[in-house]
Design an enzyme around this catalytic site. Structure first.
Site, PDB file in Angstrom:
ATOM      1  N   LEU A 102      63.396  64.136  36.259  1.00 53.91           N
ATOM      2  CA  LEU A 102      61.800  64.696  35.866  1.00 53.91           C
ATOM      3  C   LEU A 102      60.898  63.405  35.420  1.00 53.91           C
ATOM      4  O   LEU A 102      61.672  62.294  34.826  1.00 53.91           O
ATOM      5  CB  LEU A 102      61.756  65.683  35.005  1.00 53.91           C
ATOM      6  N   ASP A 103      59.491  62.962  35.874  1.00 54.44           N
ATOM      7  CA  ASP A 103      58.791  62.084  35.354  1.00 54.44           C
ATOM      8  C   ASP A 103      58.730  62.032  33.963  1.00 54.44           C
ATOM      9  O   ASP A 103      58.944  63.087  33.479  1.00 54.44           O
ATOM     10  CB  ASP A 103      57.418  62.243  36.208  1.00 54.44           C
ATOM     11  N   GLN A 104      58.348  61.089  33.434  1.00 55.40           N
ATOM     12  CA  GLN A 104      58.253  60.912  31.888  1.00 55.40           C
ATOM     13  C   GLN A 104      57.107  61.859  31.462  1.00 55.40           C
ATOM     14  O   GLN A 104      57.432  62.686  30.501  1.00 55.40           O
ATOM     15  CB  GLN A 104      58.003  59.452  31.560  1.00 55.40           C
TER      16      GLN A 104
END
Ligand code: URA
Length: 238
Positions: A102-104
């Site tokens: 997942l993106d930050q």
């Protein structure tokens, strides 16, 4: 299994270090200090403690994290925290890996494991495990955008068409949809491809496993998956 080997398998360190733990009287099984290096542990439903902290023996670990914002899914995070900072050394020593990324700035359901087969079963492109995302968008979502997402969009530098299913407008600027691949920034790029923008992204479900099955795990917290959760996560589309 020899106690030192069991401790090693659970990520407590080198064989020598685990022997030292035993010799120091740091290890207890069912409340009894075991300082005998020849002790063989029965692994079935084994509960033990090391320096007073309790553990359950697990052949493999399967973890769900409700990922908070500001955490990267890489071991060597550069600009943010790493999700791996949320786990203790023993878990890290087992070679815990994220099941997909997942993106930050994305929140929600992230699975982690040291089981390579489970990782492969959920991330291999041919396995088609669906993921449900909810998002806030910069602009109101139009009926045309929903239709485009369902028909599929092309993404730069990716082959094929990326279509979402079960696209639902929850509010004017809130959308839920299911995606079936896992390419880099897929959801954000799909929304950009139809002329909108994701402001906030949250993953609610992997396969049939969602945060509700996990007692609505609060953001930033994690739990072990039980056998039923593991099967739900692996459910594929027809
Ligand atoms: N798609 C994205 O764009 N970002 C994520 O974190 C997950 C899916």
């Amino acid at each position: 299994m020899l106690l030192e080997k069991m401790l090693q398998s659970q990520g407590f360190g080198s064989r020598k270090y685990c022997q030292q733990l035993i010799k120091n009287g740091a290890v207890q099984i069912h409340g009894e200090i075991i300082d005998n290096l020849k002790y063989k542990a029965d692994l079935h439903a084994l509960e033990f403690s090391v320096y007073g902290k309790s553990y359950t023996y697990r052949e493999k670990v399967y973890i769900a994290l409700n990922k908070p914002k500001g955490y990267e899914c890489s071991h060597q995070a550069t600009h943010h925290f790493s999700v791996f900072e949320l786990f203790d050394d023993a878990l890290m020593n087992r070679g815990l890996q994220c099941v997909g990324r997942l993106d930050q700035d994305t929140t929600g359901l992230l699975l982690l494991t040291d089981d390579g087969q489970f990782l492969q079963a959920l991330t291999h492109p041919k396995k088609h495990v669906a993921k449900v995302y909810q998002m806030h968008t910069a602009d109101p979502v139009t009926a045309e955008q929903v239709a485009q997402l369902e028909q599929g969009v092309a993404l730069r530098n990716e082959t094929g068409i990326f279509a979402a299913t079960d696209v639902q407008c929850l509010e004017e600027r809130r959308l839920q949809m299911t995606v079936h691949q896992g390419v880099y920034h897929q959801v954000k790029r799909m929304l950009a491809a139809v002329g909108n923008k994701v402001d906030q992204l949250h993953r609610a479900q992997i396969g049939q496993l969602n945060l509700a099955h996990l007692k609505n795990l609060p953001e930033g917290e994690w739990c072990y998956l039980n056998d039923q959760d593991i099967e739900l996560a692996k459910v594929r589309e027809n």
